[in-house]
Design a protein around this motif. Structure first.
Motif, mmCIF file in Angstrom:
data_model
loop_
_atom_site.group_PDB
_atom_site.id
_atom_site.type_symbol
_atom_site.label_atom_id
_atom_site.label_comp_id
_atom_site.label_asym_id
_atom_site.label_seq_id
_atom_site.Cartn_x
_atom_site.Cartn_y
_atom_site.Cartn_z
ATOM 1 N N PRO A 54 0.711 -1.177 0.053
ATOM 2 C CA PRO A 54 -0.104 -0.296 -0.035
ATOM 3 C C PRO A 54 1.010 1.356 0.066
ATOM 4 N N ALA A 55 0.237 2.532 -0.468
ATOM 5 C CA ALA A 55 0.951 3.538 -0.140
ATOM 6 C C ALA A 55 0.774 3.959 1.244
ATOM 7 N N ARG A 56 2.001 4.188 1.866
ATOM 8 C CA ARG A 56 2.413 4.317 3.236
ATOM 9 C C ARG A 56 2.428 5.694 3.714
ATOM 10 N N GLY A 57 2.358 6.672 2.812
ATOM 11 C CA GLY A 57 2.542 8.006 3.259
ATOM 12 C C GLY A 57 2.655 8.933 1.882
ATOM 13 N N VAL A 58 3.169 10.139 2.428
ATOM 14 C CA VAL A 58 3.045 11.295 1.273
ATOM 15 C C VAL A 58 4.477 11.666 1.093
ATOM 16 N N ARG A 59 4.748 11.741 -0.273
ATOM 17 C CA ARG A 59 6.277 12.436 -0.647
ATOM 18 C C ARG A 59 6.216 13.693 -0.461
ATOM 19 N N ARG A 60 5.193 14.410 -0.845
ATOM 20 C CA ARG A 60 5.245 15.884 -0.769
ATOM 21 C C ARG A 60 3.948 16.291 -1.168
ATOM 22 N N ARG A 96 -2.243 19.593 -4.411
ATOM 23 C CA ARG A 96 -2.007 18.347 -5.154
ATOM 24 C C ARG A 96 -1.482 17.304 -4.081
ATOM 25 N N VAL A 97 -2.086 16.456 -3.361
ATOM 26 C CA VAL A 97 -1.138 15.494 -2.639
ATOM 27 C C VAL A 97 -0.525 14.266 -3.300
ATOM 28 N N VAL A 98 0.939 14.073 -3.039
ATOM 29 C CA VAL A 98 1.717 13.145 -4.125
ATOM 30 C C VAL A 98 1.937 12.413 -2.986
ATOM 31 N N PHE A 99 1.395 11.012 -3.141
ATOM 32 C CA PHE A 99 1.711 9.760 -2.373
ATOM 33 C C PHE A 99 3.128 9.174 -2.767
ATOM 34 N N ALA A 100 3.586 8.365 -2.062
ATOM 35 C CA ALA A 100 4.716 7.571 -2.345
ATOM 36 C C ALA A 100 4.189 6.268 -2.846
ATOM 37 N N GLY A 101 5.094 5.818 -4.170
ATOM 38 C CA GLY A 101 4.177 4.243 -4.421
ATOM 39 C C GLY A 101 5.397 4.080 -5.504
ATOM 40 N N PRO A 102 5.311 2.706 -6.082
ATOM 41 C CA PRO A 102 6.384 2.099 -7.024
ATOM 42 C C PRO A 102 6.266 2.718 -8.602
ATOM 43 N N ARG A 131 11.199 7.572 -1.202
ATOM 44 C CA ARG A 131 10.748 7.246 0.145
ATOM 45 C C ARG A 131 9.620 8.083 0.527
ATOM 46 N N VAL A 132 8.669 7.543 1.325
ATOM 47 C CA VAL A 132 7.787 8.514 2.143
ATOM 48 C C VAL A 132 8.481 9.636 3.224
ATOM 49 N N LEU A 133 7.966 10.785 3.029
ATOM 50 C CA LEU A 133 8.379 11.896 3.917
ATOM 51 C C LEU A 133 7.588 12.267 5.088
ATOM 52 N N HIS A 134 6.335 12.124 4.943
ATOM 53 C CA HIS A 134 5.145 12.384 5.630
ATOM 54 C C HIS A 134 4.325 11.354 5.886
ATOM 55 N N GLY A 135 4.092 10.728 6.844
ATOM 56 C CA GLY A 135 3.174 9.511 7.021
ATOM 57 C C GLY A 135 3.141 8.905 8.540
ATOM 58 N N PRO A 136 2.360 7.869 8.437
ATOM 59 C CA PRO A 136 2.422 7.181 9.865
ATOM 60 C C PRO A 136 3.622 6.352 10.197
ATOM 61 N N TRP A 137 4.543 5.996 9.196
ATOM 62 C CA TRP A 137 5.871 5.426 9.776
ATOM 63 C C TRP A 137 6.916 6.374 9.612
ATOM 64 N N ALA A 138 6.793 7.742 9.324
ATOM 65 C CA ALA A 138 7.726 8.805 9.255
ATOM 66 C C ALA A 138 7.761 9.334 10.520
ATOM 67 N N PRO A 139 9.061 10.219 10.731
ATOM 68 C CA PRO A 139 9.222 10.931 12.005
ATOM 69 C C PRO A 139 8.017 11.782 12.486
ATOM 70 N N GLN A 140 7.732 12.172 13.939
ATOM 71 C CA GLN A 140 6.602 13.077 14.021
ATOM 72 C C GLN A 140 6.812 14.201 13.401
ATOM 73 N N PRO A 141 5.645 14.798 12.913
ATOM 74 C CA PRO A 141 5.576 15.886 12.269
ATOM 75 C C PRO A 141 6.185 17.291 12.742
ATOM 76 N N ARG A 142 6.813 17.752 12.300
ATOM 77 C CA ARG A 142 7.583 19.115 13.011
ATOM 78 C C ARG A 142 6.814 20.382 12.577
ATOM 79 N N PRO A 143 6.704 21.177 13.557
ATOM 80 C CA PRO A 143 6.044 22.612 13.078
ATOM 81 C C PRO A 143 6.404 23.046 11.476
#
Length: 222
Positions: A8-14, A65-71, A86-98
């Protein structure tokens, strides 16, 4: 190929913003969210929080536009795409910073659930409900990647801020418009804002993880 439950798509690239006035709009977000803005050779601007790309502001007029990470890179209209890397923002990425993306939500009819689940390999937690989470499962670890609210408007990106009242006041002072909130919802304390060009985004105060309080539901649904 589209995502599958096994990949699955695990998060957002940008996230990307297409606007007719990229430079002043990039400056609006830089002041509001603390981004470091870099002018790119093609006339676009990238916004950075530390070493992580938060957004790409481009000339145009189609909004966010939301760009998800995928193959495999591809467009997923309206308002989304997939890019490799790689995923930069998502549930397996580091905690979101301000200033970073901290959640994405689809404003659409429940009939859209099957399409996005098929495209991105997600599991729909509560099919047909007014609000549902879109989960990705990696082995036995199931976490929410996005939400879907029964409404109109397409994909909305939330950005993390430490003080929502201050951020909404600052957005107003710089020509933005507060559309909703601040108010408490299951995700946390949020507000919806239109930038000076009319593109709508959301702010989430001090999220403890991707999706604010939704990140705490991951273990319960693993």
């Amino acid at each position: 190929m589209p995502g599958t439950p096994d990949s699955p798509a695990r998060g957002v690239r940008r996230v990307e913003l297409s606007t007719t006035s990229p430079e002043p709009i990039a400056e609006f977000y830089a002041h509001l969210l603390g981004w470091v803005i870099i002018a790119e050779p093609d006339g676009s601007f990238t916004g950075w929080v530390g070493d992580r790309l938060a957004t790409h502001v481009r000339p145009g007029g189609s909004g966010w536009r939301v760009v998800f990470a995928g193959p495999r890179a591809r467009d997923l209209e309206p308002g989304a795409a997939v890019d490799t890397g790689r995923v930069l923002h998502g549930p397996w990425a580091p905690q979101p910073r301000p200033g970073e993306p901290c959640w994405v939500e689809l404003m659409a009819d429940p009939a859209a659930d099957d399409r996005w689940a098929a495209e991105l390999g997600w599991q729909v937690r509560d099919p047909g409900a007014e609000f549902t989470l879109y989960d990705a499962a990696v082995a036995d670890d199931r976490r929410p990647v996005a939400g879907r609210l029964t409404a109109t408007g397409g994909w909305t990106c939330y950005f993390a801020v430490p003080d929502l009242a201050h951020a909404t006041a600052e957005a107003t002072d710089m020509g933005g418009t507060v559309l909703i909130g601040p108010r408490d919802v299951p995700t946390g304390t949020v507000a919806a804002v239109a930038d000076p060009a009319g593109s709508v985004f959301a702010l989430l105060e001090n999220p403890v993880g991707w999706g604010g309080t939704w990140c705490a539901t991951a273990q319960a649904h693993a």
